[in-house]
Each structure stands twice: as structure tokens, then as C-alpha cells.
Design a protein around this motif. Structure first.
Motif, PDB file in Angstrom:
ATOM      1  N   LYS A 184       0.835  -1.211   0.000  1.00 55.53           N
ATOM      2  CA  LYS A 184       0.000   0.000   0.000  1.00 55.53           C
ATOM      3  C   LYS A 184       0.867   1.257   0.000  1.00 55.53           C
ATOM      4  O   LYS A 184       0.566   2.242  -0.676  1.00 55.53           O
ATOM      5  N   TYR A 185       1.960   1.206   0.766  1.00 57.05           N
ATOM      6  CA  TYR A 185       2.891   2.348   0.826  1.00 57.05           C
ATOM      7  C   TYR A 185       3.506   2.601  -0.549  1.00 57.05           C
ATOM      8  O   TYR A 185       3.574   3.741  -1.012  1.00 57.05           O
ATOM      9  N   LEU A 186       3.959   1.525  -1.197  1.00 53.59           N
ATOM     10  CA  LEU A 186       4.577   1.671  -2.521  1.00 53.59           C
ATOM     11  C   LEU A 186       3.570   2.254  -3.510  1.00 53.59           C
ATOM     12  O   LEU A 186       3.891   3.162  -4.283  1.00 53.59           O
ATOM     13  N   ASP A 187       2.343   1.752  -3.460  1.00 54.93           N
ATOM     14  CA  ASP A 187       1.299   2.264  -4.361  1.00 54.93           C
ATOM     15  C   ASP A 187       1.028   3.748  -4.062  1.00 54.93           C
ATOM     16  O   ASP A 187       0.910   4.563  -4.974  1.00 54.93           O
ATOM     17  N   HIS A 188       0.957   4.077  -2.757  1.00 54.75           N
ATOM     18  CA  HIS A 188       0.656   5.456  -2.342  1.00 54.75           C
ATOM     19  C   HIS A 188       1.697   6.446  -2.865  1.00 54.75           C
ATOM     20  O   HIS A 188       1.364   7.551  -3.282  1.00 54.75           O
ATOM     21  N   TYR A 189       2.965   6.023  -2.820  1.00 55.76           N
ATOM     22  CA  TYR A 189       4.045   6.914  -3.257  1.00 55.76           C
ATOM     23  C   TYR A 189       4.505   6.627  -4.690  1.00 55.76           C
ATOM     24  O   TYR A 189       5.560   7.094  -5.112  1.00 55.76           O
ATOM     25  N   HIS A 190       3.682   5.870  -5.417  1.00 54.68           N
ATOM     26  CA  HIS A 190       3.966   5.545  -6.835  1.00 54.68           C
ATOM     27  C   HIS A 190       5.367   4.956  -7.012  1.00 54.68           C
ATOM     28  O   HIS A 190       6.105   5.326  -7.930  1.00 54.68           O
ATOM     29  N   ILE A 191       5.726   4.070  -6.092  1.00 50.86           N
ATOM     30  CA  ILE A 191       7.003   3.349  -6.210  1.00 50.86           C
ATOM     31  C   ILE A 191       6.680   2.007  -6.871  1.00 50.86           C
ATOM     32  O   ILE A 191       5.757   1.312  -6.424  1.00 50.86           O
ATOM     33  N   PRO A 192       7.384   1.637  -7.934  1.00 52.64           N
ATOM     34  CA  PRO A 192       7.036   0.392  -8.633  1.00 52.64           C
ATOM     35  C   PRO A 192       7.088  -0.825  -7.703  1.00 52.64           C
ATOM     36  O   PRO A 192       8.106  -1.055  -7.055  1.00 52.64           O
ATOM     37  N   SER A 193       5.982  -1.555  -7.643  1.00 55.48           N
ATOM     38  CA  SER A 193       5.956  -2.679  -6.693  1.00 55.48           C
ATOM     39  C   SER A 193       6.507  -3.967  -7.306  1.00 55.48           C
ATOM     40  O   SER A 193       6.506  -5.011  -6.646  1.00 55.48           O
ATOM     41  N   GLU A 194       6.996  -3.898  -8.548  1.00 55.39           N
ATOM     42  CA  GLU A 194       7.664  -5.104  -9.077  1.00 55.39           C
ATOM     43  C   GLU A 194       9.007  -5.335  -8.383  1.00 55.39           C
ATOM     44  O   GLU A 194       9.648  -6.363  -8.564  1.00 55.39           O
ATOM     45  N   HIS A 195       9.436  -4.343  -7.573  1.00 55.85           N
ATOM     46  CA  HIS A 195      10.666  -4.497  -6.797  1.00 55.85           C
ATOM     47  C   HIS A 195      10.414  -5.148  -5.442  1.00 55.85           C
ATOM     48  O   HIS A 195      11.217  -5.055  -4.531  1.00 55.85           O
ATOM     49  N   LEU A 196       9.247  -5.757  -5.303  1.00 59.31           N
ATOM     50  CA  LEU A 196       8.836  -6.322  -4.020  1.00 59.31           C
ATOM     51  C   LEU A 196       8.633  -7.835  -4.158  1.00 59.31           C
ATOM     52  O   LEU A 196       8.002  -8.288  -5.114  1.00 59.31           O
ATOM     53  N   PHE A 197       9.172  -8.603  -3.212  1.00 55.64           N
ATOM     54  CA  PHE A 197       8.851 -10.028  -3.171  1.00 55.64           C
ATOM     55  C   PHE A 197       8.856 -10.518  -1.727  1.00 55.64           C
ATOM     56  O   PHE A 197       9.411  -9.860  -0.848  1.00 55.64           O
ATOM     57  N   ALA A 198       8.198 -11.653  -1.514  1.00 54.82           N
ATOM     58  CA  ALA A 198       8.134 -12.216  -0.154  1.00 54.82           C
ATOM     59  C   ALA A 198       8.995 -13.473  -0.088  1.00 54.82           C
ATOM     60  O   ALA A 198       9.075 -14.230  -1.055  1.00 54.82           O
ATOM     61  N   LEU A 199       9.645 -13.633   1.054  1.00 53.45           N
ATOM     62  CA  LEU A 199      10.503 -14.799   1.271  1.00 53.45           C
ATOM     63  C   LEU A 199      10.064 -15.478   2.575  1.00 53.45           C
ATOM     64  O   LEU A 199      10.013 -14.821   3.619  1.00 53.45           O
ATOM     65  N   CYS A 200       9.744 -16.738   2.463  1.00 53.58           N
ATOM     66  CA  CYS A 200       9.260 -17.466   3.644  1.00 53.58           C
ATOM     67  C   CYS A 200      10.241 -18.564   4.017  1.00 53.58           C
ATOM     68  O   CYS A 200      10.708 -19.308   3.149  1.00 53.58           O
ATOM     69  N   VAL A 201      10.550 -18.650   5.300  1.00 57.46           N
ATOM     70  CA  VAL A 201      11.396 -19.740   5.783  1.00 57.46           C
ATOM     71  C   VAL A 201      10.480 -20.784   6.422  1.00 57.46           C
ATOM     72  O   VAL A 201       9.780 -20.491   7.397  1.00 57.46           O
TER      73      VAL A 201
END
Lengths: 67, 310
Positions: free
Chosen positions: B67-84
Motif C-alpha cells: 500500500k505504501y509503494l502504491d501510495h508513493y507511486h514506487i514500482p511494486s515489481e521491486h517487491l517479493f516475499a521470502l518465507c522460511v
């Protein structure tokens, strides 16, 4: 009054004959720290001052998760 | 109880008053965004790895970071989740299912790494062997597994930040645990940005939920309708942290604001603690075996791998 309590932590349901009136009283009676739980009735969040009614079904949800 | 802002029905009573559902959600989200901005936790150029388990904290931080990335128009393709997946029976497999569904719904790529593939054994098997040799508690073993895997795979995926779901309660507990154990070398490594300074191979860890209590996070997930399995880790009550957690919650009930007081005091001291740590700990290097960051010649993860290989 009679209250049915579902405790999420141990997934148990119990019935309690309870003679006091608020959520805070109930948590004190059950020896549960209010910092560690949320209390709901019919999916509605109750604050500690909320009055309980006869035949209420109350859910006690644990705030602590994971490890 | 009525909301202090609109007289609607309150869902929580905070130190400064009570809030209804819409006002609490706004208050909570603004607090997280302010924390990110105040401590500069996210930069426009960052590739962000979110450490996710599927529990309430990680789903909240996943949702709000997006939501923060969308709010500040930061491309969210730079986001991923890592689960252990530590390998704890009847626990982690439930939260991973919730996590997979959540990531699919919010279009966040997810990578799952198991202790089995990295350490050759799930935690349930590894812990008794390591404990026999070292007396380490399950939470110590799990912590080493998780930190090692997160840093290694976040870096491999090119992440410049690892976002974790640590909340105010987690942090207050860690501060007190360090105090009780006189861990002065670790004292300066907490805070909204983990670590002392940039270091080769170490991906900086940041904590957007730093100022949110555990109760607020749970309430937020409930009000937002996130699907979360609330099974408690079977090992959690064995650890030192659990004792500190119970103590702080008892204090908080009797003396409202205790946990926030600990955080405020810590943040006031943090510049001095970091300075002290930089002066006394210039020896953070790489593990001779795996080249991951370590303040010892052989890191804890490699020591554990060695025990497991015996």
C-alpha cells in the motif's frame, strides 16, 4: 447469568455462570491479562467496559501468535 | 466506550483515547507510513524482500508495504516475499497456506525455503541434536536458521532491504532480554533499522511495525478480515522471550505505556549504543566456511550444520 466462552488459544468452549457484568470483570475472573487478548461477541469487538448479557457467546482471541 | 473522534462505537482503548473501526484503521496505517518515512526505511531504488511467515505481523507488513509503494507511486515489481519453512509440525504448514493465498491475491511473488534443503533437517529433527551438543533452546536454533536463510536468499535475489514484521512488543522484549543477559554488544543492533553499519553481504533489515503493539496488529488483521491461522508455535513457551513477554504484559496492564516507554528510552540511547558498538566491534567479517556475515570465524549456522552432519 450464563455465558458461553470460546477460547481461541486452546480451542475450547465452556459455559460459565457469572454474576458480574463487564468484559473486564470476565477477564479478571478468568485470570486473563487484557493486554494479551481481544474479546468479540457476534464478530463485534468489545472494549473492556462493555456490558455482558445473559446467554451471550463470547470469543476470546489471543493477541500473541507465532513464536 | 465511544470513539474520541466521532462518537462511534470504540474497538480499542489506547493511551490517548478510544477509537472506532474506521478511525483505528486510519490511525494504524498512518503510524506505519510515518515510521517508514521518519526512519527512511524504504528508498525508491530499493528492491524489497519481505520476510513472511503467514502470521499476523508478516501479512500486515506485506499488505501495508504494498500500500505504501502504491501510495508513493514506487514500482511494486521491486517487491517479493521470502518465507522460511523451519519444519515445525502442525504449525508452519498452516500459515504457509494462508501466505500463499495472500500473496496470490495481492500479486506479490513468493519464495519458500525450507530448513530441510538448507540445513539438511527440519527444526523438529535438528533441535534435539543441536540441543544435545550445545544446550541451545529451539527458539535459538530457529532464530539462527531464519536469519541465515533470509539474508542469504534475499541477497541472492538482489534485495537491498529485508522488511520484517517485528512489532513494538517484539522490540521491547528484545531490549529487555539484552539488558537481562548483559548483551552489551548486541544492544546497539536493534532499532527500526537492524545492524550497526553497512557491511558486505548483509542485507539491512527494517521494521515498519516498530511502533505498533501486538494487540494493535492483531486488531488490524481482524478488522481487515485477513485470513490467518492463529496456532501458537509449540516451542514458543519454552524460550526466555516468553517469560519476558509475560512480565511486560503484566507491567503494561498495571502501568499503561510501559512498553512504549522502553522503546522511547531505547531510541534516545540508540545513537550512543551504535557509536559504542562501532568503536568496540570492528571485527564483523565473513564466515570462513559459507562467507555469510559473521562476527566469529565460523558463523552459528555453520556450527549447527556441522553438528547436524555428525
Amino acid at each position: 447469568m450464563n455465558i458461553t466462552i470460546f477460547n481461541e488459544k486452546d480451542r475450547t468452549t465452556t459455559t460459565l455462570d457469572f454474576d458480574k457484568s463487564t468484559v473486564e470483570d470476565l477477564l479478571t475472573h478468568l485470570n486473563i491479562n487484557s493486554e494479551t487478548v481481544l474479546v468479540t461477541r457476534n464478530n463485534e469487538i468489545l472494549t473492556e467496559d462493555e456490558l455482558l448479557n445473559n446467554d451471550d457467546t463470547i470469543e476470546i482471541l489471543s493477541v500473541v501468535s507465532g513464536g | 466506550m465511544q470513539c474520541e473522534k466521532c462518537n462511534g462505537k470504540a474497538v480499542i482503548t489506547l493511551q490517548h483515547g478510544s477509537l472506532c473501526k474506521p478511525h483505528f484503521i486510519t490511525y494504524f496505517e498512518e503510524k506505519v507510513f510515518k515510521t517508514i518515512n521518519k526512519f527512511r526505511l524504504i528508498d525508491r531504488k530499493d528492491k524489497i524482500c519481505i520476510a513472511a511467515s503467514g502470521g499476523k505481523d508478516s501479512l500486515t507488513v506485506l499488505y501495508l508495504t504494498k500500500k505504501y509503494l502504491d501510495h508513493y507511486h514506487i514500482p511494486s515489481e521491486h517487491l517479493f516475499a521470502l518465507c522460511v519453512d523451519e519444519g515445525i509440525a502442525n504449525y508452519r504448514q498452516h500459515t504457509i497456506i494462508d501466505l500463499q493465498e495472500f500473496c496470490k491475491e495481492h500479486k506479490i511473488p513468493l519464495k519458500v525455503i525450507t530448513s530441510q534443503e538448507e540445513f539438511g533437517a527440519p527444526l523438529d529433527e535438528a533441535y534435539p541434536k543441536i540441543n544435545k551438543d550445545t544446550k541451545k533452546k529451539p527458539c535459538n536454533v530457529c532464530g539462527v536458521f531464519r536469519r541465515y536463510i533470509l539474508n542469504k536468499y534475499a541477497r541472492q535475489e538482489g534485495a537491498t532491504k529485508v522488511i520484517t514484521g517485528h512489532n513494538l512488543d517484539d522490540e521491547a522484549q528484545a531490549i529487555m532480554m539484552n539488558m537481562f543477559k548483559a548483551n552489551t554488544t548486541l544492544a546497539g543492533r536493534l532499532g527500526p533499522i537492524s545492524g550497526i553499519h553497512e557491511q558486505d553481504g548483509f542485507v539491512q533489515r527494517v521494521k515498519p511495525l516498530y511502533k505498533c503493539t501486538e494487540k494493535e496488529v492483531r486488531l488490524y488483521t481482524l478488522l481487515k478480515g485477513f485470513k490467518i491461522d492463529y496456532t501458537e508455535c509449540p516451542y514458543s513457551q519454552l524460550g526466555f522471550r516468553h517469560k519476558v513477554q509475560v512480565m511486560l504484559n503484566d507491567f503494561e496492564k498495571d502501568f499503561r505505556g510501559t512498553k512504549q516507554g522502553i522503546i522511547k528510552s531505547y531510541l534516545a540511547m540508540l545513537p550512543l549504543l551504535k557509536q559504542h558498538d562501532q568503536q568496540t566491534n570492528d571485527s564483523i567479517k565473513s564466515c570462513k566456511t559459507c562467507q555469510e556475515p559473521s562476527n566469529k570465524e565460523i558463523c552459528n549456522a555453520c556450527e549447527m550444520k556441522e553438528v547436524l552432519a555428525q
